[in-house]
Design a protein around this motif. Structure first.
Motif, PDB file in Angstrom:
ATOM      1  N   CYS A  52     102.754 -48.543 -26.920  1.00 34.66           N
ATOM      2  CA  CYS A  52     101.316 -48.833 -26.893  1.00 34.66           C
ATOM      3  C   CYS A  52     100.935 -49.591 -25.623  1.00 34.66           C
ATOM      4  CB  CYS A  52     100.905 -49.620 -28.124  1.00 34.66           C
ATOM      5  SG  CYS A  52     100.998 -48.671 -29.659  1.00 34.66           S
ATOM      6  N   SER A  53     101.784 -50.495 -25.199  1.00 32.81           N
ATOM      7  CA  SER A  53     101.493 -51.278 -23.998  1.00 32.81           C
ATOM      8  C   SER A  53     101.602 -50.408 -22.751  1.00 32.81           C
ATOM      9  CB  SER A  53     102.469 -52.459 -23.910  1.00 32.81           C
ATOM     10  OG  SER A  53     102.311 -53.155 -22.691  1.00 32.81           O
ATOM     11  N   TYR A  54     102.636 -49.567 -22.687  1.00 33.09           N
ATOM     12  CA  TYR A  54     102.872 -48.772 -21.483  1.00 33.09           C
ATOM     13  C   TYR A  54     101.767 -47.745 -21.267  1.00 33.09           C
ATOM     14  CZ  TYR A  54     105.346 -45.993 -18.022  1.00 33.09           C
ATOM     15  OH  TYR A  54     105.692 -45.299 -16.880  1.00 33.09           O
ATOM     16  N   PHE A  55     101.364 -47.090 -22.370  1.00 24.32           N
ATOM     17  CA  PHE A  55     100.344 -46.043 -22.244  1.00 24.32           C
ATOM     18  C   PHE A  55      98.934 -46.572 -22.551  1.00 24.32           C
ATOM     19  CE2 PHE A  55     104.227 -43.629 -23.163  1.00 24.32           C
ATOM     20  CZ  PHE A  55     104.215 -42.738 -22.106  1.00 24.32           C
ATOM     21  N   GLN A  56      98.855 -47.905 -22.821  1.00 28.04           N
ATOM     22  CA  GLN A  56      97.560 -48.549 -23.088  1.00 28.04           C
ATOM     23  C   GLN A  56      96.782 -47.816 -24.182  1.00 28.04           C
ATOM     24  OE1 GLN A  56      95.467 -48.831 -19.334  1.00 28.04           O
ATOM     25  NE2 GLN A  56      96.963 -50.296 -18.464  1.00 28.04           N
ATOM     26  N   SER A  64      97.352 -58.215 -23.482  1.00 31.24           N
ATOM     27  CA  SER A  64      96.571 -58.890 -22.432  1.00 31.24           C
ATOM     28  C   SER A  64      97.239 -60.174 -21.972  1.00 31.24           C
ATOM     29  CB  SER A  64      95.152 -59.191 -22.938  1.00 31.24           C
ATOM     30  OG  SER A  64      95.203 -60.023 -24.087  1.00 31.24           O
ATOM     31  N   HIS A  65      98.043 -60.770 -22.844  1.00 27.90           N
ATOM     32  CA  HIS A  65      98.707 -62.042 -22.504  1.00 27.90           C
ATOM     33  C   HIS A  65     100.058 -61.829 -21.830  1.00 27.90           C
ATOM     34  CE1 HIS A  65      96.267 -64.015 -25.996  1.00 27.90           C
ATOM     35  NE2 HIS A  65      95.523 -63.820 -24.891  1.00 27.90           N
ATOM     36  N   ASN A  66     100.676 -60.653 -22.029  1.00 31.20           N
ATOM     37  CA  ASN A  66     102.022 -60.411 -21.513  1.00 31.20           C
ATOM     38  C   ASN A  66     102.095 -58.999 -20.934  1.00 31.20           C
ATOM     39  OD1 ASN A  66     103.453 -62.890 -22.887  1.00 31.20           O
ATOM     40  ND2 ASN A  66     102.337 -61.875 -24.533  1.00 31.20           N
ATOM     41  N   ASP A  67     102.767 -58.870 -19.777  1.00 29.82           N
ATOM     42  CA  ASP A  67     102.894 -57.537 -19.184  1.00 29.82           C
ATOM     43  C   ASP A  67     104.068 -56.785 -19.815  1.00 29.82           C
ATOM     44  OD1 ASP A  67     105.214 -58.596 -18.103  1.00 29.82           O
ATOM     45  OD2 ASP A  67     104.324 -58.928 -16.127  1.00 29.82           O
ATOM     46  N   PHE A  68     104.187 -55.515 -19.497  1.00 33.68           N
ATOM     47  CA  PHE A  68     105.185 -54.628 -20.107  1.00 33.68           C
ATOM     48  C   PHE A  68     106.608 -55.086 -19.798  1.00 33.68           C
ATOM     49  CE2 PHE A  68     108.069 -51.021 -19.725  1.00 33.68           C
ATOM     50  CZ  PHE A  68     107.957 -50.448 -20.982  1.00 33.68           C
TER      51      PHE A  68
END
Length: 463
Positions: free
Chosen positions: A155-159, A167-171
């Motif tokens: 979910c984070s990688y493909f947003q 929003s608080h932590n990058d991939f």
């Protein structure tokens, strides 16, 4: 602290009983212990969960974090539902219990991110599941955690979804933290499962040893009962056989008395009769000792008290030894310090005379020259003190503690030691103790022996 521990143990015991976990056939079964452990953890969670819930929801409402209030409330309600609803199966309770922690942990992780305690709480269900369900369930739990982590990363990688954690932590940071968490969780799961297996193996070994000890104890009890029964039978046999032998022995002695009236001028004939009489009397004494020892061992020996004069009893005991002293040229000494009027005793005269006679027999048997001394004193109104002292061969230091054992002979190689049953001092010791006294020996090899003992002057005073 001890009171708190006692209250906690009582509470956990109550909850386990309340849950209905009773199965005596499963007491040594590992799943049974895991179930018991789960109920103990659940009982603690009831208390600790309530303590943690109150401040958590208060601060959540004050800060406007209503999602935390909702999550915590749902979690505590589910916890109390599975804790007190007996209709829910135990394995279902385990799954729901783990699910509560997953729900709370990942909710915190989503809304607070890696900065909160959500990542730490994720470890909790993995550890608990391993404890109360085993290694396989623990690995399934780790797999589920890894799957949820993968969903987050995708979910984070493909947003795909906009969540606070993204929003608080990058991939890259989330990937490193998630991988490290999975590796560390696997390490914990394997460590805990290995520890549980070792503890269970130790418990099985301990139970096996306890069963072997119980079995050995039962065997020892059976062996002891057989030994006691054998000892009783032996004692009864000795007593019965001794009586059976003693009766014809008196018949022989009576016949010898009659035969003495014939051929009175024939010295050789009379000498043979004397030998028969002497040997028969000696055998009768041995038989009497065996009978008396048997009575003592079976508890049938009684005490017959009477009032008599101690000096008269000593003189009576010494009569048979006068001939022996003359034949062996041994001086008999008497040392009686009590006055005639003060030497009255109320005890068993026969047993007292038997004690003195057996001690004197040993004294004369092992004394070839010198003296045999008998003494009596009355240190106070409570007891008489006697002693027999000789100048004989003495007793070796290592033998002094064993001379009172039945059938023990001080010097089996000494020819004179063979003329005896070895029961004399053993019987004397038993009689002394029955009369409320004690007996002891002081001796030196080749330096003489002194045997002293005490008896109560008034036996009624110790009844």
């Amino acid at each position: 602290m001890q009171i708190l521990n006692d209250i906690l143990r009582a509470y956990q015991k109550w909850y386990i009983n309340y849950s209905g976990l009773f199965d005596e056939e499963r007491e040594d079964d590992l799943p049974f212990f895991r179930d018991k452990l789960f109920l103990s953890i659940l009982s603690l969670s009831i208390v600790l969960g309530a303590i943690a819930y109150i401040p958590s929801v208060i601060f959540a409402l004050l800060n406007g974090d209503y999602y935390i209030f909702i999550v915590d409330t749902l979690g505590i309600l589910l916890l109390y539902f599975i804790a007190f609803n007996k209709s829910v199966a135990l394995h279902v309770k385990k799954n729901i219990f783990a699910g509560i922690f997953y729900f709370i942990a990942f909710t915190l992780l989503v809304f607070i991110g890696l900065q909160g305690n959500g990542a730490i709480v994720v470890f909790t269900p993995n550890i608990l599941v391993t404890l109360y369900s085993g290694r396989r369930s623990g690995l399934y739990s780790v797999g589920l955690t890894a799957l949820i982590y993968c969903v987050f990363l995708v979910c984070s990688y493909f947003q795909l979804v906009d969540l606070p954690i993204f929003s608080h932590n990058d991939f890259n940071l989330m990937f490193i933290v998630f991988v490290n968490n999975i590796i560390f969780t696997l390490f914990i799961v394997f460590s805990i499962s290995y520890l549980i297996d070792m503890l269970y193996a130790s418990l099985l070994k301990q139970n096996k040893l306890r069963e072997e000890l119980n079995e050995e104890h039962k065997n020892l009890l059976v062996a002891k009962e057989k030994a006691d029964e054998s000892d009783r039978l032996k004692t009864a046999f000795l007593a019965n056989m001794s009586h059976e032998i003693k009766t014809p022995m008196y018949g022989i002695l009576g016949s010898v008395d009659i035969l003495k009236n014939y051929n009175t001028e024939d010295a050789e004939y009379q000498e043979y009769l004397k030998a028969i009489e002497t040997t028969s009397l000696r055998l009768a004494d041995v038989i009497s000792d065996v009978v008396n020892v048997s009575k003592i061992e079976t508890g049938l020996m009684t005490i017959n008290t009477q009032t008599f004069n101690i000096q008269d009893a000593i003189n009576e005991v010494l009569k048979p030894f006068v001939f022996v002293s003359e034949r062996k040229n041994i001086e008999i000494k008497k040392n009686i310090t009590t006055s005639y009027n003060a030497s009255l005793a109320y005890t068993d005269r026969d047993k007292l005379e038997t004690i003195l006679r057996h001690i004197l027999q040993n004294a004369f048997k092992f004394t070839n020259k010198g003296f045999v001394e008998i003494g009596c004193s009355k240190p106070d109104k409570t007891f008489f003190e006697f002693y027999v002292k000789d100048s004989g061969i003495g007793i070796a230091m290592e033998d002094i503690q064993t001379v009172f054992q039945p059938f023990f002979q001080v010097d089996a190689e000494h020819k004179k030691a063979l003329h005896g049953s070895g029961l004399g001092l053993s019987l004397a010791k038993s009689y002394v103790e029955m009369l409320g006294g004690e007996i002891n020996i002081e001796s030196k090899e080749n330096g003489g022996t002194t045997v002293w003992f005490t008896v109560y002057s008034d036996f009624e005073s110790i009844k």
